[in-house]
Scaffold this motif. Structure first.
Motif, PDB file in Angstrom:
ATOM      1  N   LEU A 166       2.451 -10.599  -7.847  1.00  0.00           N
ATOM      2  CA  LEU A 166       3.758  -9.690  -7.306  1.00  0.00           C
ATOM      3  C   LEU A 166       3.794  -8.379  -7.738  1.00  0.00           C
ATOM      4  N   SER A 167       2.891  -8.147  -9.056  1.00  0.00           N
ATOM      5  CA  SER A 167       2.791  -7.031  -9.418  1.00  0.00           C
ATOM      6  C   SER A 167       1.532  -6.575  -9.817  1.00  0.00           C
ATOM      7  N   PRO A 168       1.190  -5.295  -9.235  1.00  0.00           N
ATOM      8  CA  PRO A 168       2.023  -4.484  -8.436  1.00  0.00           C
ATOM      9  C   PRO A 168       2.238  -4.937  -7.054  1.00  0.00           C
ATOM     10  N   PRO A 169       3.272  -4.548  -6.394  1.00  0.00           N
ATOM     11  CA  PRO A 169       3.652  -5.108  -5.174  1.00  0.00           C
ATOM     12  C   PRO A 169       2.658  -4.541  -3.929  1.00  0.00           C
ATOM     13  N   TRP A 170       2.378  -5.283  -3.040  1.00  0.00           N
ATOM     14  CA  TRP A 170       1.684  -4.981  -2.053  1.00  0.00           C
ATOM     15  C   TRP A 170       2.244  -3.792  -1.297  1.00  0.00           C
ATOM     16  N   THR A 171       1.338  -2.827  -1.008  1.00  0.00           N
ATOM     17  CA  THR A 171       1.828  -1.701  -0.169  1.00  0.00           C
ATOM     18  C   THR A 171       0.644  -1.475   1.027  1.00  0.00           C
ATOM     19  N   THR A 172       1.265  -0.837   2.157  1.00  0.00           N
ATOM     20  CA  THR A 172       0.619  -0.745   3.345  1.00  0.00           C
ATOM     21  C   THR A 172      -0.558   0.261   3.007  1.00  0.00           C
ATOM     22  N   ASP A 173      -0.825   0.719   1.886  1.00  0.00           N
ATOM     23  CA  ASP A 173      -2.143   1.298   1.711  1.00  0.00           C
ATOM     24  C   ASP A 173      -3.252   0.473   1.517  1.00  0.00           C
ATOM     25  N   TRP A 174      -2.950  -0.857   1.213  1.00  0.00           N
ATOM     26  CA  TRP A 174      -3.975  -1.662   1.177  1.00  0.00           C
ATOM     27  C   TRP A 174      -4.677  -2.228   2.317  1.00  0.00           C
ATOM     28  N   ILE A 175      -4.017  -1.947   3.541  1.00  0.00           N
ATOM     29  CA  ILE A 175      -4.642  -2.170   4.786  1.00  0.00           C
ATOM     30  C   ILE A 175      -5.617  -1.513   5.099  1.00  0.00           C
ATOM     31  N   THR A 176      -6.855  -2.107   5.341  1.00  0.00           N
ATOM     32  CA  THR A 176      -8.151  -1.365   5.397  1.00  0.00           C
ATOM     33  C   THR A 176      -8.240  -0.830   6.751  1.00  0.00           C
ATOM     34  N   GLU A 177      -9.357   0.297   6.709  1.00  0.00           N
ATOM     35  CA  GLU A 177      -9.276   0.913   8.107  1.00  0.00           C
ATOM     36  C   GLU A 177      -9.762  -0.003   9.262  1.00  0.00           C
ATOM     37  N   GLU A 178     -10.356  -1.055   8.872  1.00  0.00           N
ATOM     38  CA  GLU A 178     -10.814  -2.035   9.864  1.00  0.00           C
ATOM     39  C   GLU A 178      -9.484  -2.603  10.447  1.00  0.00           C
ATOM     40  N   GLY A 179      -8.630  -2.968   9.489  1.00  0.00           N
ATOM     41  CA  GLY A 179      -7.399  -3.483   9.874  1.00  0.00           C
ATOM     42  C   GLY A 179      -6.468  -2.580  10.737  1.00  0.00           C
ATOM     43  N   ARG A 180      -6.574  -1.335  10.297  1.00  0.00           N
ATOM     44  CA  ARG A 180      -5.745  -0.553  11.075  1.00  0.00           C
ATOM     45  C   ARG A 180      -6.254  -0.326  12.454  1.00  0.00           C
ATOM     46  N   ARG A 181      -7.450  -0.479  12.750  1.00  0.00           N
ATOM     47  CA  ARG A 181      -8.284  -0.381  14.079  1.00  0.00           C
ATOM     48  C   ARG A 181      -7.872  -1.575  14.662  1.00  0.00           C
ATOM     49  N   LYS A 182      -7.864  -2.759  14.252  1.00  0.00           N
ATOM     50  CA  LYS A 182      -7.761  -4.036  14.790  1.00  0.00           C
ATOM     51  C   LYS A 182      -6.301  -4.012  15.395  1.00  0.00           C
ATOM     52  N   SER A 185       1.169  -0.878  16.214  1.00  0.00           N
ATOM     53  CA  SER A 185       1.067   0.500  15.627  1.00  0.00           C
ATOM     54  C   SER A 185       0.938   0.246  14.016  1.00  0.00           C
ATOM     55  N   PRO A 186      -0.161   0.655  13.499  1.00  0.00           N
ATOM     56  CA  PRO A 186      -0.513   0.493  12.132  1.00  0.00           C
ATOM     57  C   PRO A 186       0.504   1.535  11.518  1.00  0.00           C
ATOM     58  N   PRO A 187       0.951   1.433   9.966  1.00  0.00           N
ATOM     59  CA  PRO A 187       1.737   1.959   9.359  1.00  0.00           C
ATOM     60  C   PRO A 187       0.982   3.471   8.682  1.00  0.00           C
ATOM     61  N   GLY A 188       1.424   4.473   8.604  1.00  0.00           N
ATOM     62  CA  GLY A 188       0.848   5.649   8.100  1.00  0.00           C
ATOM     63  C   GLY A 188       0.643   5.510   6.673  1.00  0.00           C
ATOM     64  N   PRO A 196       6.117  -1.026  25.388  1.00  0.00           N
ATOM     65  CA  PRO A 196       6.663  -1.474  24.190  1.00  0.00           C
ATOM     66  C   PRO A 196       5.404  -1.928  23.348  1.00  0.00           C
ATOM     67  N   PHE A 197       6.099  -1.862  22.035  1.00  0.00           N
ATOM     68  CA  PHE A 197       4.846  -2.230  21.021  1.00  0.00           C
ATOM     69  C   PHE A 197       5.513  -2.534  19.680  1.00  0.00           C
ATOM     70  N   ASP A 198       4.998  -3.212  19.099  1.00  0.00           N
ATOM     71  CA  ASP A 198       5.427  -3.434  17.695  1.00  0.00           C
ATOM     72  C   ASP A 198       4.647  -2.437  16.462  1.00  0.00           C
ATOM     73  N   HIS A 199       5.332  -2.005  15.382  1.00  0.00           N
ATOM     74  CA  HIS A 199       4.848  -1.371  14.384  1.00  0.00           C
ATOM     75  C   HIS A 199       4.988  -2.077  13.055  1.00  0.00           C
ATOM     76  N   VAL A 200       4.028  -1.979  12.144  1.00  0.00           N
ATOM     77  CA  VAL A 200       3.967  -2.657  10.800  1.00  0.00           C
ATOM     78  C   VAL A 200       4.901  -1.523   9.927  1.00  0.00           C
ATOM     79  N   LYS A 201       5.931  -2.128   9.500  1.00  0.00           N
ATOM     80  CA  LYS A 201       6.920  -1.296   8.645  1.00  0.00           C
ATOM     81  C   LYS A 201       6.110  -0.758   7.556  1.00  0.00           C
ATOM     82  N   GLU A 202       6.532   0.575   7.021  1.00  0.00           N
ATOM     83  CA  GLU A 202       6.192   1.066   5.557  1.00  0.00           C
ATOM     84  C   GLU A 202       6.862   0.402   4.599  1.00  0.00           C
ATOM     85  N   ILE A 203       6.115  -0.004   3.722  1.00  0.00           N
ATOM     86  CA  ILE A 203       6.682  -0.726   2.525  1.00  0.00           C
ATOM     87  C   ILE A 203       6.239  -0.145   1.323  1.00  0.00           C
TER      88      ILE A 203
END
Length: 152
Positions: free
Chosen positions: A77-93, A100-103, A145-152
């Motif tokens: 749990l520490s450090p907590p997950w962040t949307t920065d950990w989503i890879t470029e490949e994950g964002r593309r997918k 919509s991937p998070p910024g 319409p589309f889903d967006h992964v929230k910034e955490i």
């Protein structure tokens, strides 16, 4: 110590689809924190939930146990997950599948871009979508319409 079994286990674990967003894998999302040897010679897989209390963690652990029988699975749990950990490949997918991937956390997100046409002219429909970690939007330009992964 031989690392080949660890690297094989890492590849298998990284390729497991996320149960809530099956277009991306545990590796794509950065949920897979590490794979390493245990002191007794076994293998330990470390995972981090996208948010505390994520209901998908039970399914993720079950999928890991099926794919890698006998491994130890540890939730970190520490450090907590962040949307920065989503890879470029994950964002593309995510984009390719209409989500919509998070910024990046270093950016100030003033708008959510449409994954279909790229327009920043979008409107929040609901703070919650098919899962608690996504919000539902609609594009004002292409009207999709589309889903967006929230910034955490």
């Amino acid at each position: 110590m031989v690392t080949e079994p660890v690297e094989r286990a890492r590849a298998v674990a990284a390729a497991i689809p996320d149960p809530e967003l099956p277009v991306v894998t545990l590796g794509d999302l950065g949920i897979l924190r590490d794979v390493r040897h245990t002191p007794d010679g076994g293998i330990e897989v470390l995972i981090t939930p996208t948010y505390s209390g994520c209901p998908a963690m039970d399914a993720i652990r079950d999928d890991l146990r099926r794919a890698l029988p006998g491994v130890t699975i540890t939730t970190v749990l520490s450090p907590p997950w962040t949307t920065d950990w989503i890879t470029e490949e994950g964002r593309r997918k995510l984009r390719e599948h209409g989500i919509s991937p998070p910024g990046r956390a270093v950016m100030v997100a003033l708008t959510v871009r449409c994954p279909r046409c790229g327009s920043p002219r979008t409107r929040l429909v609901s703070r919650y979508s098919s899962t608690a970690c996504k919000a539902h939007y609609v594009c004002r330009d292409c009207l999709e319409p589309f889903d967006h992964v929230k910034e955490i």
